[in-house]
Write a protein that holds these residues in place. Structure first.
Motif, PDB file in Angstrom:
ATOM      1  N   LEU A   1     109.890  57.727  56.442  1.00 25.11           N
ATOM      2  CA  LEU A   1     108.596  58.330  56.749  1.00 25.11           C
ATOM      3  C   LEU A   1     108.741  59.187  58.004  1.00 25.11           C
ATOM      4  O   LEU A   1     109.240  58.710  59.022  1.00 25.11           O
ATOM      5  CB  LEU A   1     107.544  57.242  56.986  1.00 25.11           C
ATOM      6  N   ILE A   2     108.311  60.443  57.919  1.00 21.09           N
ATOM      7  CA  ILE A   2     108.294  61.333  59.078  1.00 21.09           C
ATOM      8  C   ILE A   2     106.849  61.666  59.417  1.00 21.09           C
ATOM      9  O   ILE A   2     106.090  62.150  58.566  1.00 21.09           O
ATOM     10  CB  ILE A   2     109.052  62.649  58.801  1.00 21.09           C
ATOM     11  N   ILE A   3     106.467  61.406  60.661  1.00 22.72           N
ATOM     12  CA  ILE A   3     105.140  61.786  61.163  1.00 22.72           C
ATOM     13  C   ILE A   3     105.338  62.753  62.323  1.00 22.72           C
ATOM     14  O   ILE A   3     105.925  62.393  63.345  1.00 22.72           O
ATOM     15  CB  ILE A   3     104.339  60.557  61.632  1.00 22.72           C
ATOM     16  N   LYS A   4     104.856  63.982  62.142  1.00 26.48           N
ATOM     17  CA  LYS A   4     104.897  64.997  63.201  1.00 26.48           C
ATOM     18  C   LYS A   4     103.484  65.207  63.727  1.00 26.48           C
ATOM     19  O   LYS A   4     102.527  65.254  62.958  1.00 26.48           O
ATOM     20  CB  LYS A   4     105.401  66.338  62.647  1.00 26.48           C
ATOM     21  N   THR A   5     103.368  65.386  65.034  1.00 23.09           N
ATOM     22  CA  THR A   5     102.042  65.584  65.604  1.00 23.09           C
ATOM     23  C   THR A   5     102.190  66.201  66.993  1.00 23.09           C
ATOM     24  O   THR A   5     103.257  66.075  67.621  1.00 23.09           O
ATOM     25  CB  THR A   5     101.282  64.236  65.685  1.00 23.09           C
ATOM     26  N   PRO A   6     101.159  66.861  67.508  1.00 21.72           N
ATOM     27  CA  PRO A   6     101.237  67.342  68.894  1.00 21.72           C
ATOM     28  C   PRO A   6     101.424  66.190  69.873  1.00 21.72           C
ATOM     29  O   PRO A   6     100.989  65.073  69.629  1.00 21.72           O
ATOM     30  CB  PRO A   6      99.873  68.027  69.092  1.00 21.72           C
TER      31      PRO A   6
ATOM     32  N   ASN B   1     101.486  67.029  61.105  1.00 23.93           N
ATOM     33  CA  ASN B   1     100.222  67.319  61.769  1.00 23.93           C
ATOM     34  C   ASN B   1      99.033  66.808  60.952  1.00 23.93           C
ATOM     35  O   ASN B   1      98.095  67.558  60.638  1.00 23.93           O
ATOM     36  CB  ASN B   1     100.096  68.822  62.043  1.00 23.93           C
ATOM     37  N   VAL B   2      99.094  65.532  60.620  1.00 25.67           N
ATOM     38  CA  VAL B   2      98.046  64.891  59.817  1.00 25.67           C
ATOM     39  C   VAL B   2      97.433  63.699  60.554  1.00 25.67           C
ATOM     40  O   VAL B   2      96.211  63.525  60.569  1.00 25.67           O
ATOM     41  CB  VAL B   2      98.597  64.425  58.443  1.00 25.67           C
ATOM     42  N   ILE B   3      98.264  62.871  61.182  1.00 25.22           N
ATOM     43  CA  ILE B   3      97.770  61.623  61.760  1.00 25.22           C
ATOM     44  C   ILE B   3      96.677  61.867  62.796  1.00 25.22           C
ATOM     45  O   ILE B   3      95.753  61.054  62.943  1.00 25.22           O
ATOM     46  CB  ILE B   3      98.930  60.793  62.365  1.00 25.22           C
TER      47      ILE B   3
END
Length: 320
Positions: A179-184, A154-156
């Motif tokens: 690399l793991i990117i989590k986001t809504p 929840n950063v990007i």
């Protein structure tokens, strides 16, 4: 001047709503990105995040939160044995109160942490005992470092330039790094079953800056998760693929995650420890709404089983 989507550059964009302090919320019909225009200045963002301390745990709950984070990291990164983590480097980017950093460190990883919020940095240093030489407040300080694992939870959606953000994180990966990117998840339908998110957090707030008609129009377009200056974007699978195409990153997969069934619910609120007489009175007042919520949750479960509602969150996993 004609507006273009900041990710796919399509001209098929439209305004959804006015928002606080002169921000407007737009949507791209091509890649389904929801975004803020204009963007805040760097100073506005820096000031906004000072004292943010997102999800600061009580001292007696830190261990429990770390254990939960360990389970999540194992699942996300696919760690199957201690050999997957020993003596390898981990970066918790935008790490907030540092629970993922602490979890990674307990796994035996050489865990590093980055956040711009000075109060969060102090918490990580003083309460979690992360060494100063593993704490950073700006990504430029990591120019010479490379990591086996990078976690951006929840950063990007907070970053002004998501393409450049993704490119920078990818450049910090070692060969075969993950690399793991989590986001809504943009425009998801699962949030409809969480009134504290879609009504209290977004719809009622939108009424401050828009007519009832326009607020209903925004609700229909499901702009939740974009509320500048906090969240500047809300990403779809299509918008992530556009970012990866621009950066020519071939090795990735996109998955989704759902909110726990009773997260942000009346039931969760009723069973939480009251913080005074006022909260006790509120709990009594919301009791009549409990049967309605239970019916709603049964409907949600049924539709989830049918895969008829889209999940609240999206996960991008990139391997270098």
């Amino acid at each position: 001047m004609k507006q273009h989507c900041p990710i796919c550059k399509s001209e098929k964009v439209f305004k959804i709503l006015n928002w606080a302090e002169g921000y407007n919320i737009h949507k791209c019909n091509y890649c389904k990105l929801i975004y803020s225009n204009p963007l805040p200045t760097d100073k506005e963002l820096f000031d906004f995040y000072q004292g943010f301390l997102f999800k600061k745990p009580d001292k007696d709950k830190v261990h429990k939160e770390v254990e939960k984070r360990k389970t999540e990291l194992i699942e996300l990164f696919g760690w199957s044995s201690s050999g997957d983590t020993q003596n390898k480097k981990f970066l918790d980017i935008g790490g907030g109160v540092g629970i993922a950093t602490k979890a990674a460190k307990e796994f035996g990883l050489d865990a590093h942490y980055l956040d711009v919020d000075q109060e969060s940095v102090s918490f990580v240093r003083d309460e979690l005992r992360i060494d100063d030489d593993h704490i950073f407040t700006h990504i430029s300080a990591m120019q010479d470092k490379k990591f086996d694992f990078i976690f951006a939870d929840n950063v990007i959606e907070h970053d002004k330039y998501p393409i450049e953000f993704t490119d920078k994180l990818y450049s910090l990966l070692k060969p075969n790094g993950i690399l793991i990117i989590k986001t809504p998840h943009a425009g998801n339908t699962e949030a409809v079953f969480y009134p504290r998110i879609n009504l209290r957090g977004y719809f009622f707030r939108s009424l401050k800056y828009n007519s009832l008609k326009n607020s209903i129009y925004g609700y229909i377009n499901r702009w939740w998760h974009c509320d500048p200056p906090r969240h500047l974007y809300s990403f779809s699978e299509e918008s992530f693929r556009e970012i990866l195409n621009v950066l020519k990153i071939p090795n990735y997969e996109i998955n989704y995650y759902r909110l726990p069934l009773f997260k942000y619910s009346i039931i969760e609120f009723l069973f939480s420890k009251p913080k005074g007489l006022k909260e006790i009175l509120i709990k009594i007042l919301v009791l009549p709404a409990l049967p309605v919520e239970l019916i709603s949750k049964l409907v949600q479960l049924f539709l989830t089983k049918l895969k008829a509602i889209s999940p609240s969150g999206i996960i991008l996993k990139v391997r270098k």
